[in-house]
Design a protein around this motif. Structure first.
Motif, PDB file in Angstrom:
ATOM      1  N   LEU A 151      -2.173   5.108  -5.282  1.00  0.00           N
ATOM      2  CA  LEU A 151      -3.537   4.598  -5.424  1.00  0.00           C
ATOM      3  C   LEU A 151      -3.759   3.372  -4.541  1.00  0.00           C
ATOM      4  O   LEU A 151      -4.803   3.248  -3.867  1.00  0.00           O
ATOM      5  CB  LEU A 151      -3.815   4.248  -6.886  1.00  0.00           C
ATOM      6  N   TYR A 152      -2.788   2.457  -4.515  1.00  0.00           N
ATOM      7  CA  TYR A 152      -2.917   1.261  -3.690  1.00  0.00           C
ATOM      8  C   TYR A 152      -2.844   1.608  -2.205  1.00  0.00           C
ATOM      9  O   TYR A 152      -3.563   1.014  -1.385  1.00  0.00           O
ATOM     10  CB  TYR A 152      -1.840   0.243  -4.058  1.00  0.00           C
TER      11      TYR A 152
ATOM     12  N   ALA B 132      10.770   3.988  -4.499  1.00  0.00           N
ATOM     13  CA  ALA B 132      10.533   2.578  -4.845  1.00  0.00           C
ATOM     14  C   ALA B 132      10.957   2.247  -6.272  1.00  0.00           C
ATOM     15  O   ALA B 132      11.798   1.358  -6.477  1.00  0.00           O
ATOM     16  CB  ALA B 132       9.069   2.217  -4.595  1.00  0.00           C
ATOM     17  N   PRO B 133      10.436   2.931  -7.289  1.00  0.00           N
ATOM     18  CA  PRO B 133      10.900   2.599  -8.652  1.00  0.00           C
ATOM     19  C   PRO B 133      12.330   3.033  -8.900  1.00  0.00           C
ATOM     20  O   PRO B 133      13.066   2.356  -9.635  1.00  0.00           O
ATOM     21  CB  PRO B 133       9.920   3.357  -9.553  1.00  0.00           C
ATOM     22  N   ALA B 134      12.737   4.155  -8.294  1.00  0.00           N
ATOM     23  CA  ALA B 134      14.105   4.638  -8.506  1.00  0.00           C
ATOM     24  C   ALA B 134      15.122   3.610  -8.029  1.00  0.00           C
ATOM     25  O   ALA B 134      16.087   3.289  -8.746  1.00  0.00           O
ATOM     26  CB  ALA B 134      14.304   5.964  -7.786  1.00  0.00           C
TER      27      ALA B 134
ATOM     28  N   ARG C  57       6.772  -3.763   1.175  1.00  0.00           N
ATOM     29  CA  ARG C  57       5.526  -3.057   1.464  1.00  0.00           C
ATOM     30  C   ARG C  57       4.468  -3.517   0.452  1.00  0.00           C
ATOM     31  O   ARG C  57       4.735  -3.588  -0.755  1.00  0.00           O
ATOM     32  CB  ARG C  57       5.729  -1.559   1.390  1.00  0.00           C
ATOM     33  N   PRO C  58       3.247  -3.838   0.898  1.00  0.00           N
ATOM     34  CA  PRO C  58       2.258  -4.425  -0.004  1.00  0.00           C
ATOM     35  C   PRO C  58       1.999  -3.626  -1.274  1.00  0.00           C
ATOM     36  O   PRO C  58       1.885  -4.217  -2.363  1.00  0.00           O
ATOM     37  CB  PRO C  58       1.005  -4.519   0.873  1.00  0.00           C
TER      38      PRO C  58
ATOM     39  N   VAL D 138       5.464  -4.389  -8.332  1.00  0.00           N
ATOM     40  CA  VAL D 138       6.560  -5.246  -8.798  1.00  0.00           C
ATOM     41  C   VAL D 138       5.990  -6.485  -9.494  1.00  0.00           C
ATOM     42  O   VAL D 138       6.453  -6.869 -10.580  1.00  0.00           O
ATOM     43  CB  VAL D 138       7.476  -5.649  -7.623  1.00  0.00           C
ATOM     44  N   GLU D 139       5.001  -7.113  -8.885  1.00  0.00           N
ATOM     45  CA  GLU D 139       4.422  -8.324  -9.467  1.00  0.00           C
ATOM     46  C   GLU D 139       3.674  -8.019 -10.764  1.00  0.00           C
ATOM     47  O   GLU D 139       3.728  -8.794 -11.722  1.00  0.00           O
ATOM     48  CB  GLU D 139       3.501  -9.005  -8.458  1.00  0.00           C
TER      49      GLU D 139
END
Length: 219
Positions: free
Chosen positions: A21-22, A165-167, A194-195, A201-202
């Motif tokens: 989505l981002y 990324a999450p893995a 990567r943005p 993450v944030e």
């Protein structure tokens, strides 16, 4: 009607569609599924056969499963490059690597974390040991495939990277990437910079105290 994504920002499989989505720059409503939002939990139970998030609602269309949501966004929302490449061979590669990250790192991480949430008399030490072995084997399998590559496959950011990324973020917490896997470690660092990934993450950071094995300070 705007898009609505049901999930929780700390949930690893929710990260995948959030990243997509981002990446696509889409406007959507995030529907938090937790004890403070019982109406969303009830809705989630209707949307998924197991009640597990994520799920996407787009008008009358309802989509569950993270990979399916990513492909749905490719087809019907935004004009960003697709997460699943249009070339059939590349699409096969992207889906294959996404499945590798999902099954052999992501799912094994959840297996280890899930075991930590059980009572002592319900623990499965053999299952946890097997999960660590699978993760180690997958790290070694991915290592040579990442040499000289910025992203996981197909020369661009794809559904495979949404899965990675999450893995790798959470996987490295429970089974650290070994020092010999320099390309994999560098790839994880690129993902986190990567943005779209940095944003998830944030957004998840406030919930780190809930991580049962203790969240490291390094990320």
């Amino acid at each position: 009607m705007s898009l609505a994504l049901y999930g929780h920002p700390f949930a690893s499989f929710v990260w995948k569609p959030l990243i997509a989505l981002y990446e696509r720059g889409l406007t959507f409503d995030f529907r938090m599924v937790d004890s403070d939002h019982p109406q969303n939990a009830r809705r989630m139970a209707e949307l998924s056969p197991t009640g597990q998030f994520p799920a996407l609602v787009d008008g009358d269309r309802k989509v569950t499963q993270s990979n399916s949501i990513i492909e749905y966004l490719d087809l019907f929302h935004g004009d960003a490059p697709p997460m699943v490449p249009e070339n059939a061979r590349e699409a096969l590669d992207a889906r294959m690597i996404a499945d590798v990250f999902d099954d052999y790192i992501h799912a094994q991480t959840q297996r280890i974390v899930g075991d930590a949430l059980r009572g002592e008399d319900e623990r499965d030490p053999r299952g946890v040991a097997d999960a660590h072995i699978l993760m180690e084997r997958c790290y070694d399998w991915m290592e040579p495939r990442l040499h000289g590559q910025e992203w996981a496959t197909c020369g661009g950011f794809t559904i495979a990277d949404c899965a990675a990324a999450p893995a790798l973020f959470y996987g490295d917490w429970v089974h650290p990437i070994p020092a010999r896997c320099t390309a994999l470690a560098a790839y994880r660092a690129r993902l986190l910079s990567r943005p779209s990934v940095a944003r998830v993450v944030e957004e998840a950071r406030p919930y780190r105290p809930f991580f049962p094995l203790g969240a490291p300070e390094r990320d």
